[in-house]
Design an enzyme around this catalytic site. Structure first.
Site, PDB file in Angstrom:
ATOM      1  CD  GLN A   9      -2.535  -1.100   2.911  1.00 18.80           C
ATOM      2  OE1 GLN A   9      -3.201  -1.876   3.442  1.00 18.80           O
ATOM      3  NE2 GLN A   9      -3.160  -0.199   2.899  1.00 18.80           N
ATOM      4  NE  ARG A  28     -12.852   0.085   4.744  1.00 18.96           N
ATOM      5  CZ  ARG A  28     -13.715   0.054   3.319  1.00 18.96           C
ATOM      6  NH1 ARG A  28     -14.832  -1.211   3.484  1.00 18.96           N
ATOM      7  NH2 ARG A  28     -13.772   0.578   2.362  1.00 18.96           N
ATOM      8  CB  CYS A  29      -7.836   1.059  12.443  1.00 15.95           C
ATOM      9  SG  CYS A  29      -6.202   1.114  11.215  1.00 15.95           S
ATOM     10  CD  GLU A  75      -9.177   3.902   7.912  1.00 18.44           C
ATOM     11  OE1 GLU A  75      -8.605   5.359   7.879  1.00 18.44           O
ATOM     12  OE2 GLU A  75      -8.235   3.127   7.706  1.00 18.44           O
TER      13      GLU A  75
HETATM   14  N1  MCN Z   1     -14.141   9.679  -2.597  1.00 18.01           N
HETATM   15  C1  MCN Z   1     -15.139  10.105  -2.633  1.00 18.01           C
HETATM   16  N2  MCN Z   1     -15.356  11.693  -2.569  1.00 18.01           N
HETATM   17  C2  MCN Z   1     -14.189  11.793  -1.310  1.00 18.01           C
HETATM   18  C3  MCN Z   1     -13.965  10.955  -0.344  1.00 18.01           C
HETATM   19  C4  MCN Z   1     -13.629   9.722  -1.712  1.00 18.01           C
HETATM   20  O1  MCN Z   1     -15.005  10.109  -4.673  1.00 18.01           O
HETATM   21  N3  MCN Z   1     -15.296  12.485  -0.663  1.00 18.01           N
HETATM   22  C5  MCN Z   1     -13.399   8.279  -3.262  1.00 18.01           C
HETATM   23  C6  MCN Z   1     -11.821   7.914  -3.573  1.00 18.01           C
HETATM   24  O2  MCN Z   1     -11.586   8.706  -4.378  1.00 18.01           O
HETATM   25  C7  MCN Z   1     -11.147   6.711  -3.496  1.00 18.01           C
HETATM   26  C8  MCN Z   1     -12.635   6.279  -2.688  1.00 18.01           C
HETATM   27  O3  MCN Z   1     -13.589   6.844  -2.609  1.00 18.01           O
HETATM   28  O4  MCN Z   1     -11.559   6.528  -4.546  1.00 18.01           O
HETATM   29  C9  MCN Z   1     -11.502   6.218  -1.741  1.00 18.01           C
HETATM   30  O5  MCN Z   1     -11.056   7.677  -1.464  1.00 18.01           O
HETATM   31  P1  MCN Z   1     -10.353   8.329   0.389  1.00 18.01           P
HETATM   32  O6  MCN Z   1     -11.055   8.008   1.002  1.00 18.01           O
HETATM   33  O7  MCN Z   1      -9.398   9.366  -0.092  1.00 18.01           O
HETATM   34  O8  MCN Z   1      -9.271   6.243   0.445  1.00 18.01           O
HETATM   35  P2  MCN Z   1      -8.255   5.712   0.104  1.00 18.01           P
HETATM   36  O9  MCN Z   1      -8.370   5.767  -1.353  1.00 18.01           O
HETATM   37  O10 MCN Z   1      -6.675   6.335   0.314  1.00 18.01           O
HETATM   38  O11 MCN Z   1      -8.082   4.660   0.609  1.00 18.01           O
HETATM   39  C10 MCN Z   1      -8.035   3.996   2.048  1.00 18.01           C
HETATM   40  C11 MCN Z   1      -8.623   3.464   2.327  1.00 18.01           C
HETATM   41  C12 MCN Z   1      -8.391   2.439   3.537  1.00 18.01           C
HETATM   42  S1  MCN Z   1      -7.492   2.896   5.043  1.00 18.01           S
HETATM   43  C13 MCN Z   1      -9.048   1.392   3.619  1.00 18.01           C
HETATM   44  S2  MCN Z   1      -8.024   0.279   5.111  1.00 18.01           S
HETATM   45  C14 MCN Z   1      -9.741  -0.099   2.559  1.00 18.01           C
HETATM   46  C15 MCN Z   1     -10.257   1.542   2.392  1.00 18.01           C
HETATM   47  O12 MCN Z   1      -9.949   2.621   1.656  1.00 18.01           O
HETATM   48  N4  MCN Z   1      -9.389  -0.814   2.709  1.00 18.01           N
HETATM   49  C16 MCN Z   1      -9.443  -1.039   0.936  1.00 18.01           C
HETATM   50  N5  MCN Z   1     -11.035   0.582   0.724  1.00 18.01           N
HETATM   51  C17 MCN Z   1     -11.258  -0.518   0.261  1.00 18.01           C
HETATM   52  N6  MCN Z   1     -11.589  -0.898  -0.333  1.00 18.01           N
HETATM   53  C18 MCN Z   1     -11.462  -1.246  -1.667  1.00 18.01           C
HETATM   54  N7  MCN Z   1     -12.118  -2.317  -2.370  1.00 18.01           N
HETATM   55  N8  MCN Z   1     -10.394  -2.168  -1.041  1.00 18.01           N
HETATM   56  C19 MCN Z   1      -9.138  -1.756   0.000  1.00 18.01           C
HETATM   57  O13 MCN Z   1      -8.439  -2.696   0.326  1.00 18.01           O
HETATM   58 CU1  CUN Z   2      -5.911   1.414   9.336  1.00 13.14          CU
HETATM   59  S1  CUN Z   2      -6.151  -0.335   7.238  1.00 13.14           S
HETATM   60 MO1  CUN Z   2      -6.041   1.352   6.355  1.00 13.14          MO
HETATM   61  O1  CUN Z   2      -5.692   2.169   6.915  1.00 13.14           O
HETATM   62  O2  CUN Z   2      -5.140   0.768   4.960  1.00 13.14           O
END
Ligand code: MCN
Ligand code: CUN
Length: 781
Positions: free
Chosen positions: A219, A365-366, A735
């Protein structure tokens, strides 16, 4: 908002990446096959705690097809028997002195096929001298407990750290002045992310050039490369980490695992590519678990208002302190535990202990223990409402931080960016038909039926940095975006984060579409190759949108500024006379005199004003001014069977506010996945250990994942409170549902039994546990 043609913010376009995923054309780690590639398997310890007397590899080495057997001894010769963890501790790569948890890596076999390597594991003769195993932090912290980390100089006990936040004195005062104190002791059990694809890598060290190309399920590929360079002493430019498609991460793929290090060392020594693919049991028993958190919480209440919060926590860290979390915060961001409530005084105290269990906590997811914090406060608030005899929804409203209090400084040191908690709660109640349901619940009770309604109004903190306060192993938490607009107006966006299924190829293209007016299908998003993407800290803690998303918006705007200069030249107008609209600059008052972004991109390579650099490209590194604080209210209705203790979710309403939504469909997908995980954690997922430290839950018949059969159906709702400091007003959402929902499910089951005095049920809330509670409460039938 952009027009529908370019599909910018707010459009539920289908995920670009799914074209290849649903056709079986993804490129996962096990799809990587290189000429001359060898295969590696790991021998794991059967004991939780034992001294290693001897390791005899001769029979394994004699098996046809075996190329090499790697032991801790051999790794030690290269100074690689131990490696640093993300929390500044050391972790054994292959055990030399002792094994400290069941499943720990003891040796590795490299062979011509994975099957031969696996067979050879059984031919390695290890003599162990078993030691008593410590499987709880309470045991480990007893005075006469055996020392687990006798390898560490100066380590006299199994205590790893004490940590605190908030104002103890002010909090004690609030408690002294309270007219009521409510307490809860609870345990958030160990659980495991369980991505579809386990961990693995293909390490390819080229003996001629010295270039080490490591394909791995990470990641955070850039951070991993730097740490590899520091640990192995390899020049960083000679290391290339490539994370191809990843079949789910959920936090499991943040840490560095011994398998990566051994495979790389083996490739270096043998001069051939080495592939290591973890099997499911290996994944469940040895890699980054989550939670395992013993929590005591207290609320001080005066005149119906929460005036103080106190918590005391004990973390079971396993044999090595390997939490993936910002290094200044030993208990992660648990101090978000004041949640959605305006609590004037709070004090958080937590300690961590070594045990004979797998290391690597926090993940799943924490957002760095925000999950545990959210669970504790949302359970506590419910217990308080029950004790006070007030409605839990109204008690929440009474105590919420009010919209005009933002930015809100919490008693433990956060500055919340924005929120409207009551609005989200009211919407959830309305969708649920809350008042009517409470009446139905009372009527049902008259008829002997047990219905429960549970709420959780969570607030999260996601999007780490800023870099001054937050770092991983010293690396400041910023993130990056590099945008290249080519002469024909098509673009490539390169990011320092790395999707594991979140849909980045779609949503980040939508941000560029919004800002530059280039259709989203004309923008390719690339991630995960350290040689070809700008440096970034990776995807976890829902930080991609808050940080890399902001970087994407900023670099798009910078290119738009340059496009304005070129457009002025093309239109023979002054820059100030130009108007930007829908992917084109036009002259004010003469809308027909216009140049599209595509025409401008072409000119950037063909027809430039004097003194302007060629090209339409740039990179931006974004250090966020603050975290983002998404929130929401989840509401669950359950019915409990008095004959068996089984409970069923009748309704689940989830209202989320993650600020501006880039792609509403993707956001809803993230939420539904999280609600499912939250349900699984609340109802069925548990990795536990017997008294000898044997892991129970090492396969999917013991560790229960929900299928569509068990999973409730969800009714979603949204409110939008933009983040004031994010360029497009977005907050993270990846998360939220896993963080927020477990308390809602548990609150609902407790609520069904609360009239008979039940105040707590421990997760996973199995029917056996509910049955016991029904019997004790005299409700069993
Ligand atoms: N998004 C959006 N509008 C927002 C916020 C987010 O459209 N206001 C969209 C983003 O652009 C992205 C998705 O939603 O495509 C998730 O965005 P974000 O909240 O920024 O999270 P990350 O992309 O940083 O993903 C990390 C988060 C974590 S920490 C875990 S754990 C987790 C999760 O995402 N693991 C996943 N979701 C998951 N989903 C899948 N399918 N697989 C994982 O391993
Ligand atoms: Cu703590 S699980 Mo996500 O932050 O990759």
């Amino acid at each position: 908002m952009a027009t529908t043609e370019v599909r910018g913010l707010g459009h539920s376009v289908k995920r670009k990446e799914d074209e290849r995923f649903i056709r079986g054309k993804g490129n996962y780690i096990d799809d990587v096959t290189l000429p001359g590639m060898l295969h590696m398997e790991l021998l794991r310890s059967p004991f939780a705690h034992a001294r290693i007397v001897s390791v005899d590899t001769s029979r394994a080495e004699a098996l046809p097809g075996v190329v090499a057997v790697v032991t801790g001894e051999l790794m030690a010769q290269h100074n690689l028997a131990w490696m640093p963890t993300l929390s500044g501790d050391t972790q054994a790569v292959l055990a030399t002195d002792k094994v400290r948890f069941q499943g720990q890596e003891v040796a590795a076999v490299v062979a011509e096929s994975a099957y031969v390597a696996k067979d050879a594991l059984e031919l390695i003769d290890v003599e162990y001298e078993p030691l008593p195993a410590l499987t709880t932090p309470q045991q480990a912290l007893e005075d006469d407990a055996p020392l687990i980390r006798d390898d560490k100089e100066g380590q006299a006990s199994n205590l790893i750290y004490d940590w605190e936040a908030g104002d103890k004195e002010a909090t004690d005062r609030a408690f002294a002045e309270a007219d009521r104190v409510v307490e809860l002791d609870t345990f958030y059990p160990r659980c495991h992310p369980s991505p579809l694809e386990c961990c693995g890598c293909v390490a390819d060290v080229n003996p001629a050039t010295g270039k080490a190309t490591i394909y791995m399920t990470s990641q955070a590929p850039h951070a991993i490369r730097t740490l590899f360079a520091l640990v192995a002493g390899l020049p960083e430019q000679n290391i290339r980490v490539i994370s191809p498609d990843i079949g789910g991460g959920f936090g499991n793929k943040v840490p560095i695992y011994p398998g990566y290090v051994v495979a790389t060392a083996a490739s270096l020594l043998l001069g051939k590519p080495v592939k290591w693919i973890e099997d499911r049991t290996g994944n469940l028993i040895s890699t980054g678990f989550a939670r395992d958190y013993h929590m005591h919480g207290e609320l001080a209440v005066k005149d119906g208002k929460i005036t103080g919060l106190r918590t005391s926590l004990v973390a079971d860290e396993g044999a090595f302190f390997a939490d993936a979390q910002p290094s200044k915060f030993k208990i992660g961001l648990f101090h978000i535990v004041t949640g959605s409530y305006d609590i004037p005084a709070a004090h958080v105290f937590g300690r961590g202990a070594y045990t004979n269990k797998a290391p690597g906590g926090v993940a799943y997811r924490c957002s760095f223990r925000v999950t545990e914090a959210s669970y504790l406060i949302e359970r506590l608030v419910d217990v308080a409402a029950l004790e006070l005899g007030v409605d839990p929804a109204e008690f929440r409203v009474q105590n919420f931080i009010k919209p005009d209090q933002f930015p809100y400084q919490s008693a433990t040191g956060f500055v919340y960016d924005s929120g409207d908690y009551e609005k989200a709660l009211r919407l959830a109640l309305e969708k649920l038909g809350y008042d009517e349901l409470r009446k139905e619940q009372a009527e049902a009770r008259e008829q002997g039926r047990l219905i429960g309604i549970g709420l959780a109004s969570f607030t999260e903190v996601v999007g780490a940095g800023h870099g001054k306060q937050y770092d991983i192993a010293g690396l400041r938490m910023f993130d990056s975006a590099e945008l290249r607009v080519h002469p024909t107006g098509k673009a490539i966006l390169k990011l320092g984060v790395k999707s594991q299924g979140q849909g980045h190829e779609t949503t980040f293209a939508q941000i560029v579409a919004e800002e530059l007016g280039i259709p989203y299908e004309d923008i390719e998003v690339q991630e995960g190759d350290t040689d070809n993407t700008p440096y970034g800290l990776g995807t976890y803690a829902s930080r991609s949108t808050p940080v890399a998303g902001a970087a994407t918006a900023v670099i798009s705007r910078k290119l738009r500024d340059k496009a304005r200069t070129i457009a002025a030249h093309l239109l023979e107008a002054s820059e100030d006379d130009l108007e930007w609209d829908r992917g084109r600059f036009s002259v004010k008052g003469a809308p027909d005199r216009a140049k599209t972004i595509q025409e401008i991109a072409f000119a950037a390579y063909t027809d430039l004003p004097d003194g302007v650099e060629a090209g339409l490209e740039g990179v931006h590194y974004y250090d966020p001014p603050n975290m983002t604080f998404p929130f929401g209210t989840y509401a669950v209705v359950v019915e409990v069977d008095r004959g068996t203790g089984a409970w069923k979710v009748e309704r689940m309403v989830a209202v989320d506010d993650c600020g501006v939504r880039i792609n509403p469909m993707i956001v809803e997908g993230q939420i539904m996945g999280g609600l499912t995980e939250g349900f699984a954690i609340a109802a069925m997922e548990l990795i536990t250990f017997d008294e000898d430290g044997n892991c129970i839950g090492s396969n999917f018949t013991d560790y229960l994942l929900p299928t569509s059969w068990e999973t409730p159906s969800f009714e979603l709702g949204e409110t939008v409170t933009p983040s004031p400091h994010h360029p497009i007003g977005a907050k993270g959402v990846g998360e939220s549902a896993t963080v927020g929902s477990p308390a809602a499910y548990v609150n609902a089951v407790v609520d069904a039994l609360a009239h008979a005095g039940v105040r707590n049920l421990e997760m996973p809330v199995t029917s056996a546990r509910v049955w016991e509670a029904l019997q004790e409460a005299g409700l069993a039938e």
